[in-house]
Design a protein around this motif. Structure first.
Motif, PDB file in Angstrom:
ATOM      1  N   TYR A  28       0.826  -1.208   0.000  1.00 38.75           N
ATOM      2  CA  TYR A  28       0.000   0.000   0.000  1.00 38.75           C
ATOM      3  C   TYR A  28       0.859   1.257   0.000  1.00 38.75           C
ATOM      4  CZ  TYR A  28      -3.129   3.691   1.364  1.00 38.75           C
ATOM      5  OH  TYR A  28      -3.805   4.887   1.396  1.00 38.75           O
ATOM      6  N   LEU A  29       1.993   1.204   0.664  1.00 37.04           N
ATOM      7  CA  LEU A  29       2.899   2.358   0.647  1.00 37.04           C
ATOM      8  C   LEU A  29       3.363   2.646  -0.777  1.00 37.04           C
ATOM      9  CD1 LEU A  29       5.104   1.682   3.809  1.00 37.04           C
ATOM     10  CD2 LEU A  29       3.205   3.295   3.567  1.00 37.04           C
ATOM     11  N   LYS A  30       3.556   1.577  -1.566  1.00 40.85           N
ATOM     12  CA  LYS A  30       3.929   1.764  -2.972  1.00 40.85           C
ATOM     13  C   LYS A  30       2.783   2.415  -3.744  1.00 40.85           C
ATOM     14  CE  LYS A  30       7.022   0.830  -4.953  1.00 40.85           C
ATOM     15  NZ  LYS A  30       8.206   1.672  -5.253  1.00 40.85           N
ATOM     16  N   GLU A  34       3.065   6.063  -5.678  1.00 37.29           N
ATOM     17  CA  GLU A  34       2.777   6.282  -7.095  1.00 37.29           C
ATOM     18  C   GLU A  34       1.646   7.297  -7.291  1.00 37.29           C
ATOM     19  OE1 GLU A  34       4.846   5.383  -9.087  1.00 37.29           O
ATOM     20  OE2 GLU A  34       5.869   3.722  -8.109  1.00 37.29           O
ATOM     21  N   VAL A  35       0.681   7.312  -6.378  1.00 38.23           N
ATOM     22  CA  VAL A  35      -0.376   8.331  -6.441  1.00 38.23           C
ATOM     23  C   VAL A  35       0.237   9.715  -6.297  1.00 38.23           C
ATOM     24  CG1 VAL A  35      -2.393   9.276  -5.252  1.00 38.23           C
ATOM     25  CG2 VAL A  35      -2.240   6.824  -5.672  1.00 38.23           C
ATOM     26  N   GLY A  36       1.239   9.833  -5.436  1.00 42.74           N
ATOM     27  CA  GLY A  36       1.949  11.100  -5.285  1.00 42.74           C
ATOM     28  C   GLY A  36       2.621  11.525  -6.578  1.00 42.74           C
ATOM     29  N   GLU A  37       3.155  10.551  -7.329  1.00 43.44           N
ATOM     30  CA  GLU A  37       3.778  10.863  -8.612  1.00 43.44           C
ATOM     31  C   GLU A  37       2.750  11.383  -9.612  1.00 43.44           C
ATOM     32  OE1 GLU A  37       7.005  10.850  -9.383  1.00 43.44           O
ATOM     33  OE2 GLU A  37       7.423  10.360  -7.288  1.00 43.44           O
ATOM     34  N   VAL A  38       1.547  10.839  -9.551  1.00 41.85           N
ATOM     35  CA  VAL A  38       0.468  11.331 -10.422  1.00 41.85           C
ATOM     36  C   VAL A  38       0.144  12.784 -10.089  1.00 41.85           C
ATOM     37  CG1 VAL A  38      -1.989  11.096 -10.993  1.00 41.85           C
ATOM     38  CG2 VAL A  38      -0.546   9.065 -10.834  1.00 41.85           C
ATOM     39  N   ALA A  39       0.049  13.080  -8.782  1.00 43.80           N
ATOM     40  CA  ALA A  39      -0.230  14.452  -8.355  1.00 43.80           C
ATOM     41  C   ALA A  39       0.857  15.405  -8.837  1.00 43.80           C
ATOM     42  CB  ALA A  39      -0.358  14.513  -6.833  1.00 43.80           C
ATOM     43  N   ALA A  40       2.108  14.979  -8.732  1.00 43.33           N
ATOM     44  CA  ALA A  40       3.221  15.825  -9.164  1.00 43.33           C
ATOM     45  C   ALA A  40       3.172  16.065 -10.670  1.00 43.33           C
ATOM     46  CB  ALA A  40       4.545  15.176  -8.768  1.00 43.33           C
ATOM     47  N   ALA A  41       2.832  15.028 -11.428  1.00 46.32           N
ATOM     48  CA  ALA A  41       2.747  15.167 -12.880  1.00 46.32           C
ATOM     49  C   ALA A  41       1.631  16.132 -13.277  1.00 46.32           C
ATOM     50  CB  ALA A  41       2.519  13.801 -13.528  1.00 46.32           C
ATOM     51  N   CYS A 125       1.615  21.859  -2.210  1.00 49.54           N
ATOM     52  CA  CYS A 125       2.636  21.028  -2.852  1.00 49.54           C
ATOM     53  C   CYS A 125       2.420  19.606  -2.370  1.00 49.54           C
ATOM     54  CB  CYS A 125       4.047  21.519  -2.539  1.00 49.54           C
ATOM     55  SG  CYS A 125       4.518  21.379  -0.801  1.00 49.54           S
ATOM     56  N   GLU A 126       3.216  18.688  -2.897  1.00 45.09           N
ATOM     57  CA  GLU A 126       3.021  17.286  -2.535  1.00 45.09           C
ATOM     58  C   GLU A 126       3.235  17.043  -1.051  1.00 45.09           C
ATOM     59  OE1 GLU A 126       4.789  12.869  -3.770  1.00 45.09           O
ATOM     60  OE2 GLU A 126       5.381  14.653  -4.889  1.00 45.09           O
ATOM     61  N   GLY A 127       4.133  17.817  -0.439  1.00 41.89           N
ATOM     62  CA  GLY A 127       4.510  17.535   0.931  1.00 41.89           C
ATOM     63  C   GLY A 127       3.699  18.225   2.011  1.00 41.89           C
ATOM     64  N   ASP A 128       3.215  19.444   1.748  1.00 42.61           N
ATOM     65  CA  ASP A 128       2.632  20.243   2.822  1.00 42.61           C
ATOM     66  C   ASP A 128       1.312  20.909   2.429  1.00 42.61           C
ATOM     67  OD1 ASP A 128       4.736  19.884   4.747  1.00 42.61           O
ATOM     68  OD2 ASP A 128       5.967  21.229   3.550  1.00 42.61           O
ATOM     69  N   THR A 197       1.148  17.625   6.852  1.00 46.18           N
ATOM     70  CA  THR A 197       2.207  17.148   5.968  1.00 46.18           C
ATOM     71  C   THR A 197       1.765  15.838   5.359  1.00 46.18           C
ATOM     72  OG1 THR A 197       3.357  15.859   7.653  1.00 46.18           O
ATOM     73  CG2 THR A 197       3.951  18.191   7.462  1.00 46.18           C
ATOM     74  N   THR A 198       2.458  15.403   4.296  1.00 45.41           N
ATOM     75  CA  THR A 198       2.103  14.146   3.638  1.00 45.41           C
ATOM     76  C   THR A 198       2.051  13.018   4.639  1.00 45.41           C
ATOM     77  OG1 THR A 198       3.096  14.857   1.561  1.00 45.41           O
ATOM     78  CG2 THR A 198       2.767  12.510   1.857  1.00 45.41           C
ATOM     79  N   ALA A 199       2.963  13.021   5.593  1.00 49.25           N
ATOM     80  CA  ALA A 199       3.007  11.953   6.601  1.00 49.25           C
ATOM     81  C   ALA A 199       1.785  11.985   7.508  1.00 49.25           C
ATOM     82  CB  ALA A 199       4.265  12.088   7.448  1.00 49.25           C
ATOM     83  N   GLY A 200       1.011  13.104   7.454  1.00 52.16           N
ATOM     84  CA  GLY A 200      -0.131  13.209   8.345  1.00 52.16           C
ATOM     85  C   GLY A 200      -1.428  12.637   7.807  1.00 52.16           C
TER      86      GLY A 200
END
Length: 201
Positions: A28-30, A34-41, A125-128, A197-200
């Motif tokens: 699931y972490l993977k 990958e969902v994060g990569e979609v958001a960045a794209a 952004c992706e992180g915050d 944050t993303t970790a949250g």
């Protein structure tokens, strides 16, 4: 190559690598990565990266299903059965289920009211995600804090606001989950701050 053949190839690749017997929580972490990569794209309007990211998400989901003795086809079939008769409407560019629409066709407010001010949490952004009175304040404050350029943040038109009732981790250092509203009410001091944050998530 058709979709059915591609899925079978991914499943066989997974078996060959031993991923079909791996820990689903780690898989699931993977998926999340990958969902994060979609958001960045999307934020960078990079179509090649978007296609690659969507493909990677599907691959990780095929394997996640396989690890749990089901298939992506079965999962997709169940999901479609659920949405096939769903009623709702488009509000602010988002399809909202009928049961989530309040009387008067209004969605639940996406801000926290403090001393007459509407405080929103913007995923810039992706992180915050930053709590602020408006998007411009959130962006400028975050750029001053981090030194980031506009290219390193999501394009303004792609920035979304958090649902105040969404549950997230209170902080990276603290266990337990609270709502975004609780974080804003506790920490708002009249100026922007990093609320999530993303970790949250």
């Amino acid at each position: 190559m058709n979709l059915d053949k591609l899925v079978k190839n991914v499943e066989q690749w997974s078996i060959n690598k031993g991923l079909d017997q791996a820990d689903s929580s780690k898989q699931y972490l993977k998926v999340s990565e990958e969902v994060g990569e979609v958001a960045a794209a999307l934020a960078r309007n990079n179509m090649d990266a978007l296609k690659d990211g969507i493909g990677d998400v599907i691959v990780t989901l095929v394997i996640l299903a396989q690890q749990n003795n089901t298939t992506i086809e079965e999962c997709l079939s169940l999901a479609y059965q659920e949405i096939a008769g769903r009623k709702g409407k488009m509000i602010n560019g988002v399809f909202v289920k009928q049961e989530d629409i309040k009387e008067g066709n209004e969605m639940t407010k996406n801000y926290v009211e403090i001393d007459g001010k509407e405080i929103r949490v913007f995923q810039i952004c992706e992180g915050d995600a930053v709590a602020a009175e408006n998007l411009e304040d959130a962006i400028e404050w975050y750029k001053d804090l981090t030194g980031f350029s506009d290219d390193e943040l999501y394009a303004p038109e792609n920035i979304e606001t958090f649902d105040p009732e969404k549950y997230v981790r209170k902080s990276e250092a603290e266990e337990g989950r609270v709502t975004v509203k609780e974080i804003v009410k506790e920490r708002w001091a009249g100026k922007p701050f990093i609320a999530v944050t993303t970790a949250g998530y």
